[in-house]
Write a protein that holds these residues in place. Structure first.
Motif, PDB file in Angstrom:
ATOM      1  N   UNK A 260       8.834  45.592 159.648  1.00 38.41           N
ATOM      2  CA  UNK A 260       9.285  46.759 159.781  1.00 38.41           C
ATOM      3  C   UNK A 260       8.359  47.297 158.306  1.00 38.41           C
ATOM      4  N   UNK A 261       7.593  48.118 158.145  1.00 39.24           N
ATOM      5  CA  UNK A 261       6.809  48.500 157.238  1.00 39.24           C
ATOM      6  C   UNK A 261       7.623  50.109 156.124  1.00 39.24           C
ATOM      7  N   UNK A 262       7.820  50.204 155.384  1.00 40.45           N
ATOM      8  CA  UNK A 262       8.900  51.462 154.361  1.00 40.45           C
ATOM      9  C   UNK A 262       7.651  52.242 154.493  1.00 40.45           C
ATOM     10  N   UNK A 263       7.482  53.348 154.454  1.00 44.30           N
ATOM     11  CA  UNK A 263       6.261  54.507 154.523  1.00 44.30           C
ATOM     12  C   UNK A 263       7.462  55.499 153.844  1.00 44.30           C
ATOM     13  N   UNK A 264       6.106  57.138 153.534  1.00 41.83           N
ATOM     14  CA  UNK A 264       7.108  57.931 152.673  1.00 41.83           C
ATOM     15  C   UNK A 264       7.690  58.909 153.296  1.00 41.83           C
ATOM     16  N   UNK A 265       8.338  59.740 153.442  1.00 41.73           N
ATOM     17  CA  UNK A 265       9.132  60.616 154.120  1.00 41.73           C
ATOM     18  C   UNK A 265       9.987  60.842 154.207  1.00 41.73           C
ATOM     19  N   UNK A 266      10.091  61.658 153.118  1.00 37.35           N
ATOM     20  CA  UNK A 266      11.219  62.224 152.018  1.00 37.35           C
ATOM     21  C   UNK A 266      12.617  62.735 152.205  1.00 37.35           C
ATOM     22  N   UNK A 267      11.685  64.105 151.742  1.00 31.30           N
ATOM     23  CA  UNK A 267      12.424  65.091 152.005  1.00 31.30           C
ATOM     24  C   UNK A 267      12.668  66.530 153.274  1.00 31.30           C
ATOM     25  N   UNK A 268      13.596  67.237 153.724  1.00 31.31           N
ATOM     26  CA  UNK A 268      13.236  67.189 154.839  1.00 31.31           C
ATOM     27  C   UNK A 268      13.811  68.596 154.649  1.00 31.31           C
TER      28      UNK A 268
ATOM     29  N   UNK B  13      10.391  55.625 146.093  1.00 28.97           N
ATOM     30  CA  UNK B  13      10.883  55.594 146.978  1.00 28.97           C
ATOM     31  C   UNK B  13      12.012  54.731 147.704  1.00 28.97           C
ATOM     32  N   UNK B  14      12.716  54.010 146.949  1.00 23.43           N
ATOM     33  CA  UNK B  14      14.101  53.016 147.569  1.00 23.43           C
ATOM     34  C   UNK B  14      15.364  54.392 146.625  1.00 23.43           C
ATOM     35  N   UNK B  15      14.955  55.184 145.759  1.00 23.92           N
ATOM     36  CA  UNK B  15      15.917  55.839 145.580  1.00 23.92           C
ATOM     37  C   UNK B  15      15.551  57.943 145.561  1.00 23.92           C
ATOM     38  N   UNK B  16      17.063  58.251 146.183  1.00 23.00           N
ATOM     39  CA  UNK B  16      16.681  59.845 146.457  1.00 23.00           C
ATOM     40  C   UNK B  16      15.898  60.711 145.435  1.00 23.00           C
ATOM     41  N   UNK B  17      15.048  61.641 145.919  1.00 28.02           N
ATOM     42  CA  UNK B  17      14.268  62.354 145.244  1.00 28.02           C
ATOM     43  C   UNK B  17      14.749  63.589 144.421  1.00 28.02           C
ATOM     44  N   UNK B  18      16.404  63.490 144.949  1.00 26.56           N
ATOM     45  CA  UNK B  18      16.986  64.537 144.060  1.00 26.56           C
ATOM     46  C   UNK B  18      17.573  64.240 142.584  1.00 26.56           C
ATOM     47  N   UNK B  19      17.861  62.516 142.949  1.00 34.03           N
ATOM     48  CA  UNK B  19      17.980  62.100 141.381  1.00 34.03           C
ATOM     49  C   UNK B  19      16.935  62.035 140.589  1.00 34.03           C
ATOM     50  N   UNK B  20      15.518  61.996 140.811  1.00 32.37           N
ATOM     51  CA  UNK B  20      14.560  62.098 140.289  1.00 32.37           C
ATOM     52  C   UNK B  20      14.961  63.823 139.515  1.00 32.37           C
ATOM     53  N   UNK B  21      15.047  64.975 140.095  1.00 35.18           N
ATOM     54  CA  UNK B  21      14.885  66.114 139.544  1.00 35.18           C
ATOM     55  C   UNK B  21      15.318  66.514 138.586  1.00 35.18           C
ATOM     56  N   UNK B  22      16.825  66.145 139.257  1.00 34.92           N
ATOM     57  CA  UNK B  22      18.023  66.538 138.603  1.00 34.92           C
ATOM     58  C   UNK B  22      17.961  65.078 137.480  1.00 34.92           C
ATOM     59  N   UNK B  23      17.605  64.058 137.184  1.00 36.47           N
ATOM     60  CA  UNK B  23      17.305  63.469 135.625  1.00 36.47           C
ATOM     61  C   UNK B  23      15.906  63.432 135.084  1.00 36.47           C
ATOM     62  N   UNK B  24      14.911  63.971 135.031  1.00 35.82           N
ATOM     63  CA  UNK B  24      13.591  64.342 134.374  1.00 35.82           C
ATOM     64  C   UNK B  24      13.531  65.913 134.065  1.00 35.82           C
TER      65      UNK B  24
END
Lengths: 278, 294
Positions: free
Chosen positions: A270-278, B77-88
């Motif tokens: 499994x490869x992790x790909x960028x697909x984040x916010x919804x 990629x490992x951490x929810x981006x909203x954490x970065x938003x609040x942090x930065x």
């Protein structure tokens, strides 16, 4: 007051996010132990939302993927619209909209054939936000499964036909397992980002009653109180990285199970790909 | 706005609505849509630049630089981006003020983080407490853009890194065989060819970026979410010429439609762009175009 030992802190705040233990949150002299305990206690909610939404969403996603692949426009169109609405708009707005809609339900409850159905609980995060996350992940997963269904090798279907498999048994034995197998790596990503998305719940209209919130809610509480973002947010990050690694491990095991019949050099990782916010 | 709007209490129906929708606060709401578009217009190229830098670093033959690049890609990629938003938002603000503090303040003996306070001298505040409101919002907007660019830069770096790896090795070797330097190969062969490989990932990223814009609200910017909540909440006749009940659900419905339309238009434009870039490429898409034309 005596300063608490770390064990006492864990006893007092370990289940604080569920309303068990000390009622007042710490107000001054914040220790690292308090940070880890409270934020960890908040992770209970992130896991609750993630696991249940994923579990229920999986079934709806399968149904939606089949509906979207169906030839009849009566089943295809609604599925397409559902998927478009939930994938095309921000989850943040979906949370707000759902909350405002649920608030508009009559306070006294709805009368269904003589029985009064309570409505107040639907505006609570545990129910309302879970419902939104469930629909949202179902839409994203349905698109993944639909894509996988479309890429089931032609030869597999022809082989099923040659063996006289038709209808339901062909679907259950050939199409569905292959669809899952092909879609699984993408579905793993979806699962990871669903867990990340659970941090939005308490920032999007759903109030945290009696300060019972998720990990990010408590991290935000600490950052507001101490004006120091360099401790609470990295702790949330740490928790989420561990959760992500756990998820990848779990989904990899399922992936190996789904691919067990293939020669080992063809079993993709499994490869992790960028697909984040919804 | 209109002359007949002078006394709203006498109005009803569509005329009331036309007056209601053209009040000053509603124009603030409409302007905030422009804020969102502006954020996208500024953030997208900035994030692309960050991503390009990140991808180049990750490709570097020098190990420490390569590790920084890879670390940047992996961390987000490992951490929810909203954490970065609040942090930065806080971290950037404090970082800037602390740096300024070291230069402009007199008594550096006092610790900056004092218990539950972050204290710099008044001269080190950014922007200064005396500066006008427009500077405060400009500063807030700039930090928001930087935060967005940093987070999305990591995703762009991931996409561009993959695209750079996808350019056929033989192409680069041909360049080397012609006696080009490593820099020339990079500029003249790798970069022009990588875009078609990067486009699917970048299109996806653009759609994600659109859907991330409501998070501006969390950064304390008066964006569309802020105004939708503000305007939609119930107004009594005491404090408002246009009293109404709780209309937030309609405002959020409006936002939902806005985002759906924006996503749809983007999808169509990006689809055309993909077609355009695929032509003449030695890829499956390019081959399909060639066959269709023949």
């Amino acid at each position: 007051m005596e300063p608490m030992t770390c064990l006492e802190t864990i006893q007092a705040y370990g289940l604080r996010s569920l309303g068990i233990g000390e009622r007042l949150l710490p107000r001054s002299d914040f220790t690292l132990c308090q940070h880890f305990t409270l934020i960890g206690s908040g992770m209970i909610w992130n896991i609750y939302f993630g696991v249940l939404a994923l579990l229920f969403g999986f079934f709806l996603a399968n149904a939606l993927a089949l509906a979207k692949a169906s030839r009849s426009p009566w089943t295809r169109k609604p599925a397409e619209w559902f998927i478009f609405v939930f994938r095309g708009s921000p989850l943040f707005i979906q949370f707000f909209l759902a909350y405002e809609m649920l608030v508009l339900l009559p306070k006294a409850g709805i009368n269904v054939m003589g029985i009064t159905v309570e409505t107040a609980w639907t505006t609570r995060a545990w129910a309302g936000a879970l419902f939104v996350l469930f629909l949202n992940t179902a839409a994203y997963s349905a698109e993944i499964f639909y894509g996988a269904l479309k890429s089931v090798p032609k030869g597999d279907v022809e082989a099923a036909d040659a063996y006289g498999l038709t209808g339901w048994s062909r679907f259950r034995r050939i199409l569905w397992p292959t669809m899952l197998r092909l879609g699984w790596p993408a579905y793993t990503n979806e699962a990871i980002f669903l867990f990340h998305a659970t941090t939005l719940v308490f920032f999007s209209g759903f109030p945290a009653f009696q300060q019972k919130g998720d990990a990010l809610y408590y991290a935000n509480y600490f950052a507001d109180k101490t004006f120091n973002p360099f401790i609470p947010y990295p702790i949330v990050g740490l928790y989420f990285i561990s959760l992500t690694l756990l998820l990848i491990w779990l989904f990899n095991r399922i992936n190996r199970y789904l691919n067990r019949h293939l020669p080992s050099n063809l079993q993709g990782r499994i490869r992790l790909r960028a697909q984040v916010i919804r | 706005m209109f002359e007949y709007c002078a006394d709203p209490s006498q109005l009803s129906g569509l005329t009331w609505l036309s007056c209601y929708l053209t009040t000053g606060t509603h124009f603030n709401f409409y302007w905030s849509f422009l804020t969102v578009l502006m954020l996208l217009a500024v953030t997208a190229p900035t994030a692309l630049a960050f991503g390009f830098g990140g991808a180049m670093m990750a490709r570097s033959p020098f190990l420490p630089v390569s590790l920084i690049g890879r670390g940047y890609i992996a961390a987000v990629r490992g951490v929810p981006d909203i954490v970065y938003f609040l942090f930065f938002v806080i971290a950037l603000d404090q970082g800037i003020e602390w740096t300024k503090h070291l230069f402009v303040c007199d008594d550096l003996g006092q610790p900056v983080w004092n218990g539950t306070e972050f204290r710099v001298c008044p001269a080190a505040k950014v922007p200064l407490a005396t500066s006008s409101a427009i500077w405060h919002s400009a500063y807030g907007f700039a930090t928001a853009v930087f935060t967005f660019a940093l987070v999305f830069g990591a995703f762009a770096a991931n996409v561009l890194y993959g695209a750079m790896q996808a350019v056929p090795r033989a192409q680069l070797e041909t360049g080397e065989a012609y006696g080009m330097t490593a820099r020339q190969v990079f500029r003249r062969i790798l970069v022009p060819q990588m875009w078609v490989f990067a486009l699917p990932g970048l299109s996806n990223l653009w759609l994600i970026l659109i859907k991330a814009t409501p998070l501006l609200f969390l950064l304390g910017i008066q964006d569309i979410v802020y105004w939708a909540r503000e305007l939609g909440s119930a107004k009594t006749s005491g404090n408002n010429p246009y009293p109404h009940g709780d209309w937030r659900v309609f405002y959020f419905l409006g936002l939902l439609v806005f985002y759906l339309a924006f996503t749809r238009v983007s999808e169509i434009v990006l689809g055309r762009l993909t077609q355009r870039l695929s032509s003449g490429q030695a890829t499956l898409g390019g081959e399909q175009l060639r066959k269709a034309g023949a």
